[in-house]
Write a protein that holds these residues in place. Structure first.
Motif, PDB file in Angstrom:
ATOM      1  N   ILE A   9       0.842  -1.208   0.000  1.00  0.00           N
ATOM      2  CA  ILE A   9       0.000   0.000   0.000  1.00  0.00           C
ATOM      3  C   ILE A   9       0.871   1.250   0.000  1.00  0.00           C
ATOM      4  CG2 ILE A   9      -1.627   1.351   1.378  1.00  0.00           C
ATOM      5  CD1 ILE A   9      -2.891  -1.309   2.240  1.00  0.00           C
ATOM      6  N   SER A  10       1.937   1.223   0.806  1.00  0.00           N
ATOM      7  CA  SER A  10       2.840   2.381   0.811  1.00  0.00           C
ATOM      8  C   SER A  10       3.500   2.548  -0.550  1.00  0.00           C
ATOM      9  CB  SER A  10       3.901   2.222   1.900  1.00  0.00           C
ATOM     10  OG  SER A  10       4.838   1.200   1.569  1.00  0.00           O
ATOM     11  N   GLY A  11       3.805   1.398  -1.209  1.00  0.00           N
ATOM     12  CA  GLY A  11       4.368   1.477  -2.553  1.00  0.00           C
ATOM     13  C   GLY A  11       3.398   2.067  -3.554  1.00  0.00           C
ATOM     14  N   LEU A  12       2.110   1.711  -3.425  1.00  0.00           N
ATOM     15  CA  LEU A  12       1.092   2.278  -4.317  1.00  0.00           C
ATOM     16  C   LEU A  12       1.005   3.793  -4.150  1.00  0.00           C
ATOM     17  CD1 LEU A  12      -1.827  -0.322  -3.966  1.00  0.00           C
ATOM     18  CD2 LEU A  12      -0.240  -0.060  -5.875  1.00  0.00           C
ATOM     19  N   ALA A  44      11.038   2.849   3.901  1.00  0.00           N
ATOM     20  CA  ALA A  44      10.239   3.177   5.082  1.00  0.00           C
ATOM     21  C   ALA A  44      10.856   2.533   6.318  1.00  0.00           C
ATOM     22  CB  ALA A  44       8.798   2.714   4.887  1.00  0.00           C
ATOM     23  N   ILE A  45      10.192   2.694   7.442  1.00  0.00           N
ATOM     24  CA  ILE A  45      10.717   2.242   8.726  1.00  0.00           C
ATOM     25  C   ILE A  45      10.893   0.728   8.755  1.00  0.00           C
ATOM     26  CG2 ILE A  45       8.425   1.980   9.769  1.00  0.00           C
ATOM     27  CD1 ILE A  45       9.675   3.104  12.367  1.00  0.00           C
ATOM     28  N   GLY A  68      11.265  -4.631   6.427  1.00  0.00           N
ATOM     29  CA  GLY A  68      10.875  -3.304   5.980  1.00  0.00           C
ATOM     30  C   GLY A  68       9.378  -3.185   5.768  1.00  0.00           C
ATOM     31  N   TYR A  69       8.892  -1.967   5.754  1.00  0.00           N
ATOM     32  CA  TYR A  69       7.453  -1.723   5.566  1.00  0.00           C
ATOM     33  C   TYR A  69       7.207  -0.796   4.383  1.00  0.00           C
ATOM     34  CZ  TYR A  69       6.394  -4.209   9.840  1.00  0.00           C
ATOM     35  OH  TYR A  69       6.266  -5.196  10.780  1.00  0.00           O
ATOM     36  N   GLY A  70       7.870  -1.088   3.281  1.00  0.00           N
ATOM     37  CA  GLY A  70       7.569  -0.362   2.057  1.00  0.00           C
ATOM     38  C   GLY A  70       8.453   0.845   1.825  1.00  0.00           C
TER      39      GLY A  70
END
Length: 365
Positions: A9-12, A44-45, A68-70
């Motif tokens: 979602i963060s990538g989108l 990301a974090i 990682g989270y994106g």
């Protein structure tokens, strides 16, 4: 498992923001002096599963394990490098060849001084408060002010006289004021029966205020001269015109260029304007090719607060056209394709994660 979905979602979101940057660049492919932007991603974090170790006398070291989270948009940078010249044959159009900006804005405040006769004195203008522009689509308006295509007055250094009747009638004239002011054509003398009065249409120039040395015009100044054959010098920014009333050549003034320490750090405003805000550094008004010398606001060496007018260095002007858009269409199309594929790949992660969650829910039936 849901971590993969949130990363996707963060990538989108990041890819959509980058596509917005690309779309803005392409939409301005024909905007004069537009400066293209580039969106760069950053990770990301991270969550640390196991920390790293340097090892001991009996055991080896291990590397940290992290999830990682994106990604997110780390920066949107602007490329202020000079684009190509687009000739249009208009001798009032000019392009900045190098660093710098045209200085534009509203007209400064004015006061009526105590001179005899009284005169209208323009207050000092800080270039930090002016808007910056790379679009040199100039013209003189009905009041004789040099304006750009959006109606903002253009700032520079104007010609002044030491003669009490505001004409150029002695060997000491003309002079160039170092006060940053809107560039304006001289005022046309009105018809007068007074002995020794200048002929109607004669160019009347500003003088300097008797106390503050600010530019001073006759109170209730009339219409500007009717000018013809207006030209802007490429090397100095000097604006000359022919007064139709008597055929005399008038040096109107000199264009000033605003310079900042970090041109890529200026803040975008609407209609192609920029502001020298945080990140750009202080804005200073410079003279094209060092044509105007001395100290700002007509100060003398040794005066309190005297700051020398600096030269624009190698930066010059190209007249007869405008700067083209800085958008490279081939680069933007390639970026659009990779961005689209990146967005598509992130949607697949969400689809696969959803399928795995479905399998988990259906384990016990």
């Amino acid at each position: 498992m849901t971590g993969a979905m949130y990363a996707a979602i963060s990538g989108l979101k990041a890819h959509m923001q980058k596509l917005s940057v690309i779309g803005n660049n392409i939409s301005n492919i024909n905007t004069p002096a537009y400066k293209a932007s580039q969106a760069l991603f950053s990770e990301a974090i991270y969550t640390t599963l196991t920390s790293g170790s340097n090892g001991s006398a009996s055991a080896g070291g291990v590397n940290p394990s992290q999830l990682g989270y994106g990604c997110s948009v780390g920066s949107i940078s602007m490329d202020m490098s000079t684009a190509s010249f687009n000739a249009d044959g208009n001798n009032m159009h000019c392009m900045i060849d190098g660093d710098g900006f045209f200085l534009t804005g509203d007209k400064p405040a004015a006061t009526t001084n105590a001179d005899t006769p009284p005169k209208t004195t323009l207050t000092e203008t800080d270039p930090q408060n002016l808007e910056l522009s790379r679009v040199g689509d100039f013209k003189f308006d009905s009041q004789g002010y040099l304006v750009d295509g959006r109606g903002n007055v253009v700032y520079g250094f104007v010609t002044y006289t030491t003669a009490t009747n505001n004409t150029m009638d002695n060997a000491e004239n003309p002079k160039t004021s170092t006060q940053l002011v809107p560039i304006r054509l001289p005022i046309a003398a009105a018809t007068s029966a007074d002995a020794g009065a200048p002929a109607a249409g004669t160019a009347l120039y500003p003088t300097l205020d008797s106390t503050t040395k600010m530019n001073a015009y006759p109170a209730g100044s009339g219409n500007a001269i009717t000018a013809d054959s207006i030209a802007i010098d490429r090397a100095t920014g000097k604006i000359t015109a022919v007064n139709k009333a008597d055929g005399s050549i008038t040096v109107v003034g000199y264009l000033a260029l605003g310079t900042v320490a970090n041109p890529n750090g200026v803040t975008r405003l609407q209609n192609g304007y920029y502001q020298a805000g945080e990140g750009a550094g202080n804005c200073a008004a410079t003279s094209v090719g060092g044509a105007v010398t001395g100290y700002y606001n007509n100060k003398a060496a040794g005066d309190t607060g005297a700051v020398a007018v600096q030269s624009s260095g190698k930066t010059a002007l190209i007249t007869g056209g405008l700067e083209s858009s800085g958008t490279d269409l081939a680069t933007e199309i390639a970026e659009m394709i990779t961005t689209q594929r990146g967005y598509q790949a992130n949607t697949r992660i969400i689809t696969v994660t959803d399928s795995m969650l479905e399998e988990l829910v259906n384990m016990k039936r």
